[in-house]
Design a protein around this motif. Structure first.
Motif, PDB file in Angstrom:
ATOM      1  N   SER A 134       0.835  -1.209   0.000  1.00 38.19           N
ATOM      2  CA  SER A 134       0.000   0.000   0.000  1.00 38.19           C
ATOM      3  C   SER A 134       0.865   1.252   0.000  1.00 38.19           C
ATOM      4  O   SER A 134       0.585   2.226  -0.716  1.00 38.19           O
ATOM      5  N   LEU A 135       1.917   1.254   0.792  1.00 40.02           N
ATOM      6  CA  LEU A 135       2.802   2.413   0.860  1.00 40.02           C
ATOM      7  C   LEU A 135       3.418   2.731  -0.497  1.00 40.02           C
ATOM      8  O   LEU A 135       3.620   3.894  -0.843  1.00 40.02           O
ATOM      9  N   ARG A 136       3.692   1.678  -1.273  1.00 44.11           N
ATOM     10  CA  ARG A 136       4.277   1.902  -2.601  1.00 44.11           C
ATOM     11  C   ARG A 136       3.261   2.471  -3.585  1.00 44.11           C
ATOM     12  O   ARG A 136       3.639   2.913  -4.674  1.00 44.11           O
ATOM     13  N   VAL A 137       2.001   2.497  -3.218  1.00 40.23           N
ATOM     14  CA  VAL A 137       0.974   3.133  -4.046  1.00 40.23           C
ATOM     15  C   VAL A 137       0.868   4.618  -3.730  1.00 40.23           C
ATOM     16  O   VAL A 137       0.909   5.461  -4.631  1.00 40.23           O
ATOM     17  N   TRP A 138       0.729   4.963  -2.441  1.00 43.52           N
ATOM     18  CA  TRP A 138       0.376   6.346  -2.098  1.00 43.52           C
ATOM     19  C   TRP A 138       1.500   7.151  -1.453  1.00 43.52           C
ATOM     20  O   TRP A 138       1.452   8.380  -1.445  1.00 43.52           O
ATOM     21  N   LEU A 139       2.546   6.479  -0.926  1.00 44.99           N
ATOM     22  CA  LEU A 139       3.572   7.200  -0.182  1.00 44.99           C
ATOM     23  C   LEU A 139       4.865   7.386  -0.963  1.00 44.99           C
ATOM     24  O   LEU A 139       5.399   8.493  -1.033  1.00 44.99           O
ATOM     25  N   ALA A 140       5.408   6.315  -1.534  1.00 45.25           N
ATOM     26  CA  ALA A 140       6.740   6.394  -2.121  1.00 45.25           C
ATOM     27  C   ALA A 140       6.939   5.306  -3.166  1.00 45.25           C
ATOM     28  O   ALA A 140       6.203   4.322  -3.203  1.00 45.25           O
ATOM     29  N   GLU A 141       7.953   5.499  -4.007  1.00 41.56           N
ATOM     30  CA  GLU A 141       8.279   4.478  -5.002  1.00 41.56           C
ATOM     31  C   GLU A 141       8.686   3.164  -4.345  1.00 41.56           C
ATOM     32  O   GLU A 141       8.349   2.085  -4.827  1.00 41.56           O
ATOM     33  N   HIS A 142       9.422   3.271  -3.260  1.00 47.83           N
ATOM     34  CA  HIS A 142       9.955   2.086  -2.586  1.00 47.83           C
ATOM     35  C   HIS A 142       9.609   2.146  -1.106  1.00 47.83           C
ATOM     36  O   HIS A 142       9.691   3.216  -0.488  1.00 47.83           O
ATOM     37  N   ALA A 143       9.243   1.006  -0.532  1.00 48.20           N
ATOM     38  CA  ALA A 143       8.930   0.948   0.893  1.00 48.20           C
ATOM     39  C   ALA A 143       9.221  -0.443   1.422  1.00 48.20           C
ATOM     40  O   ALA A 143       8.961  -1.445   0.744  1.00 48.20           O
ATOM     41  N   GLU A 144       9.766  -0.489   2.619  1.00 50.38           N
ATOM     42  CA  GLU A 144      10.018  -1.752   3.312  1.00 50.38           C
ATOM     43  C   GLU A 144       9.554  -1.598   4.758  1.00 50.38           C
ATOM     44  O   GLU A 144       9.947  -0.637   5.432  1.00 50.38           O
ATOM     45  N   VAL A 145       8.719  -2.526   5.216  1.00 57.00           N
ATOM     46  CA  VAL A 145       8.205  -2.475   6.585  1.00 57.00           C
ATOM     47  C   VAL A 145       8.297  -3.859   7.197  1.00 57.00           C
ATOM     48  O   VAL A 145       7.833  -4.840   6.608  1.00 57.00           O
TER      49      VAL A 145
END
Length: 279
Positions: free
Chosen positions: A27-38
């Motif tokens: 979800s973060l890679r849709v609305w927050l940033a190109e790349h995300a790791e959680v």
């Protein structure tokens, strides 16, 4: 130390779904940033072109629970603290509050630090989060690696309706979320905060009804141009910023224009429109 920047938004989705979107990497890679790791409770990281200093992940998770995500974020050599918290607004909406330290409005004006973009950065992010839940195409966000400040969207409204909402002071103040007064003629004033509160207003350079609106933001700040093209009852609106110092692009102002563009689209397209970011 200045007081933290606080931004509050209303997202049209239940609190459980919004909390998931704040911590789910897909979800973060849709609305927050190109790349995300959680990987809770140890890692929360994001980076990419639409993230300030997004060449690599610069976040360090401090805390995460069912209501809050808090992380340290290294920006321009300073470790800032960012926090996103959620609160239910009935069963079908959620208040999201962003708290951000190390924001100084002087950095917006001077461009001295990348931290000057944080206010408009978070407004863009929250607008994208709302559009994500509304099932709408997301509005383009600032690319902090490029001096080509250009964006294009299609709005489900006629060119005459869109153009009217670009030059009418009351309408612009409503969707932009800040008082703006405009004299809608070539040579007219464009005043952020109103004529009485803006000692150096921008100037209208070009105004062609239903087609073009251009504003000179003043020395060193460049020119903003809105171009409209109609087709099938819809309008393709293209925004271009030009004439600025390309060694120091006005990312803070550009981010504000793009977050405003998100609300302009919603203003014309969302029934019973309400702004995402609350006063």
């Amino acid at each position: 130390m200045t007081e933290p920047l606080i931004i509050r938004a209303r997202i049209p989705a239940p609190v459980k779904e919004v909390r998931h979107a704040l911590t789910d990497p897909a979800s973060l890679r849709v609305w927050l940033a190109e790349h995300a790791e959680v990987e809770l409770p140890d890692r929360f990281a994001f980076w990419g072109r639409t993230t300030p200093e997004g060449d690599a992940p610069h976040q360090r998770l401090l805390h995460a629970d069912e209501r809050t995500v808090r992380f340290a974020w290294l920006l321009d050599g300073e470790e800032t603290t960012s926090e996103l918290s959620v609160e239910a607004d009935g069963d079908e909406a959620t208040f999201v509050t962003v708290s951000q330290t190390h924001f100084d409005f002087q950095d917006v004006m001077t461009g001295k630090s990348i931290r000057g973009v944080l206010q408009t950065y978070w407004c863009q992010v929250l607008a994208n989060l709302a559009e994500h839940f509304e099932g709408r195409e997301l509005t383009p966000r600032a690319d902090y690696t490029s001096a080509d400040l250009r964006a294009s969207v299609v709005i489900d409204a006629s060119p005459s309706a869109v153009f009217a909402s670009l030059i009418d002071s009351e309408a612009v103040s409503k969707w932009f979320g800040f008082p703006i007064e405009i004299e809608p003629h070539v040579g007219g004033r464009f005043a952020m905060g109103g004529f009485d509160n803006d000692p150096s207003p921008a100037k209208v350079l070009e105004l062609v009804p239903d087609r073009t609106f251009s504003v000179d933001w003043g020395p060193g700040n460049g020119v903003g141009t809105w171009e409209l093209e109609g087709s099938g009852g819809k309008t393709r609106l293209t925004l271009v910023e030009s004439g600025f110092d390309e060694a120091r692009p006005p990312y803070a102002g550009w981010g504000g224009i793009l977050s405003g563009l998100a609300e302009l689209r919603r203003y014309h397209e969302v029934p019973d429109w309400q702004p995402v970011v609350l006063a």
